[in-house]
Scaffold this motif. Structure first.
Motif, PDB file in Angstrom:
ATOM      1  N   SER A   1      17.722 -39.755   1.609  1.00  0.00           N
ATOM      2  CA  SER A   1      18.213 -39.407   0.317  1.00  0.00           C
ATOM      3  C   SER A   1      18.797 -40.918  -0.277  1.00  0.00           C
ATOM      4  O   SER A   1      18.446 -41.148  -1.441  1.00  0.00           O
ATOM      5  CB  SER A   1      19.587 -38.780   0.433  1.00  0.00           C
ATOM      6  OG  SER A   1      19.354 -37.372   0.993  1.00  0.00           O
TER       7      SER A   1
ATOM      8  N   THR B   1      15.440 -42.230  -1.811  1.00  0.00           N
ATOM      9  CA  THR B   1      15.262 -41.422  -2.863  1.00  0.00           C
ATOM     10  C   THR B   1      16.163 -42.028  -3.955  1.00  0.00           C
ATOM     11  O   THR B   1      15.458 -42.184  -5.010  1.00  0.00           O
ATOM     12  CB  THR B   1      15.668 -40.080  -2.667  1.00  0.00           C
ATOM     13  OG1 THR B   1      14.706 -39.467  -1.644  1.00  0.00           O
ATOM     14  CG2 THR B   1      15.296 -39.369  -4.061  1.00  0.00           C
TER      15      THR B   1
ATOM     16  N   VAL C   1      22.482 -36.548  -5.838  1.00  0.00           N
ATOM     17  CA  VAL C   1      21.629 -36.632  -4.682  1.00  0.00           C
ATOM     18  C   VAL C   1      22.289 -35.955  -3.552  1.00  0.00           C
ATOM     19  O   VAL C   1      23.710 -36.477  -3.406  1.00  0.00           O
ATOM     20  CB  VAL C   1      21.012 -37.886  -4.351  1.00  0.00           C
ATOM     21  CG1 VAL C   1      20.317 -38.051  -3.123  1.00  0.00           C
ATOM     22  CG2 VAL C   1      20.165 -38.735  -5.621  1.00  0.00           C
TER      23      VAL C   1
ATOM     24  N   ILE D   1      16.173 -31.961  -8.818  1.00  0.00           N
ATOM     25  CA  ILE D   1      15.787 -33.053  -8.915  1.00  0.00           C
ATOM     26  C   ILE D   1      14.874 -33.523 -10.003  1.00  0.00           C
ATOM     27  O   ILE D   1      14.188 -32.487 -10.449  1.00  0.00           O
ATOM     28  CB  ILE D   1      14.953 -33.286  -7.430  1.00  0.00           C
ATOM     29  CG1 ILE D   1      15.993 -33.198  -6.574  1.00  0.00           C
ATOM     30  CG2 ILE D   1      14.196 -34.383  -7.490  1.00  0.00           C
ATOM     31  CD1 ILE D   1      15.013 -32.904  -4.858  1.00  0.00           C
TER      32      ILE D   1
ATOM     33  N   ASP E   1      18.124 -32.599  -1.440  1.00  0.00           N
ATOM     34  CA  ASP E   1      17.248 -33.736  -1.309  1.00  0.00           C
ATOM     35  C   ASP E   1      16.746 -33.800   0.315  1.00  0.00           C
ATOM     36  O   ASP E   1      15.447 -34.025   0.419  1.00  0.00           O
ATOM     37  CB  ASP E   1      17.637 -34.949  -1.742  1.00  0.00           C
ATOM     38  CG  ASP E   1      17.990 -35.171  -3.072  1.00  0.00           C
ATOM     39  OD1 ASP E   1      17.026 -35.657  -3.872  1.00  0.00           O
ATOM     40  OD2 ASP E   1      18.959 -34.681  -3.672  1.00  0.00           O
TER      41      ASP E   1
END
Length: 334
Positions: A146, A149, A252, A245, A272
């Motif tokens: 995460s 991301t 997140v 997302i 996520d």
């Protein structure tokens, strides 16, 4: 070694959640295993109980079960009752790691193998085996995904963690795994809220709600257990932060345990990543340890489930090992 998903009965899981499970599963060889849980207060424990029972029945054992409702004294009396019935082994989930030690000693005196499922006891000279997930590594790997991301998306992130009961070693390890992950991304992520929940849903909701009011720019959340997903969802919706997302207001979101709801949210692109405990593998470790002790062997005191992180990238590959996906599939198929 990995054990993939098994078939198990939704009707039995539903009965378990309602407290209507039969007290004895009949088998062939006359040997009996006691399965003593401190409660069935989440899908994780309901599924764990049922998977153990199914596997013991498959191996030809009778199963006696009891629930202590988080009462250590009641559980100790249940252990003594099972010893009096001369069971061939005990699989136990205790509430308190120290309070369970007299039960271990009693089992030792009776020469009855004892395995702790998912929660280790405190350090003691009394011998038992604990099957535990590598909570710290699993949490770290899920949160690291995460964090990556978030970094790839750009911008700065304000993070909140919902911490479990710090009397539970699992909660401490998950907190530490989270911290290990976010500390590697200090240029991107700042932890602004560490929310104690004591594994209490109401406390979790109030804590996250207050954190979002105090820090309206929170956009990164980790829950130390998926059983708190409804509270996280509700708090984020109230703060207008519940979005998939790719949406500008997406938070997140990382979970831990591998609940069916977690997989659904990943499929719907709201979550996520999730740290997953492999309940199937943990059950195999627990039962194998009981059998080894019955043969006079002494397995290692700690048997580790490495678990895994399921992410948006690997979910199609890894979902077969996720107990929540197996349960979800059963529900969908009727």
């Amino acid at each position: 070694m990995k054990t993939t998903r098994r078939q198990f009965t939704i009707g039995a899981l539903t009965a378990a959640a309602a407290g209507t499970m039969p007290m004895l599963v009949q088998a062939q060889n006359g040997k009996t295993i006691a399965v003593l849980f401190d409660g069935l207060y989440s899908e994780f424990w309901v599924a764990g109980m049922q998977i153990i029972k199914d596997e013991m029945k498959k191996r030809g054992y009778n199963v006696l079960e009891a629930i202590s409702d988080k009462d250590d004294n009641k559980q100790f009396e249940q252990v003594r009752a099972m010893i009096a019935r001369k069971v061939d082994g005990i699989i136990i989930v205790q509430t308190d790691s120290k309070a369970v030690i007299p039960a271990i000693r009693a089992a030792n005196r009776a020469n009855i193998p004892m395995v702790h499922f998912n929660r280790p006891p405190a350090e003691t000279d009394a011998y038992s085996v604990a099957v535990v997930a590598d909570n710290q590594t699993i949490a770290r790997e899920a949160v690291l995904h995460s964090c990556r991301t978030a970094k790839q998306a750009g911008g700065k992130y304000k993070a909140a963690i919902l911490i479990g009961n710090l009397g539970d070693p699992n909660a401490i390890q998950r907190r530490d795994g989270f911290q290990e992950a976010v500390s590697q991304f200090s240029d991107t992520i700042e932890v602004v809220a560490r929310i104690p929940t004591e594994w209490n849903a109401d406390k979790a909701f109030a804590g996250l709600t207050n954190a979002l009011q105090a820090n309206p720019d929170i956009n990164f959340v980790f829950t130390s257990s998926d059983f708190l997903i409804p509270q996280v969802t509700q708090a984020l919706k109230s703060a207008n932060k519940w979005a998939p997302i790719g949406a500008p207001n997406h938070v997140v979101f990382t979970g831990f345990d591998g609940f069916p709801t977690a997989y659904e949210l990943m499929e719907q692109k709201y979550m996520d990543a999730c740290g997953v405990q492999n309940l199937f593998y943990e059950t195999k470790l627990a039962i194998d340890a009981i059998l080894q002790m019955q043969e006079g062997k002494k397995p290692e005191r700690i048997l580790l489930d490495p678990g895994f992180a399921i992410t948006q990238e690997n979910m199609m590959e890894k979902r077969g090992e996720m107990w929540g996906y197996a349960l979800l599939n059963q529900k969908k198929s009727g």
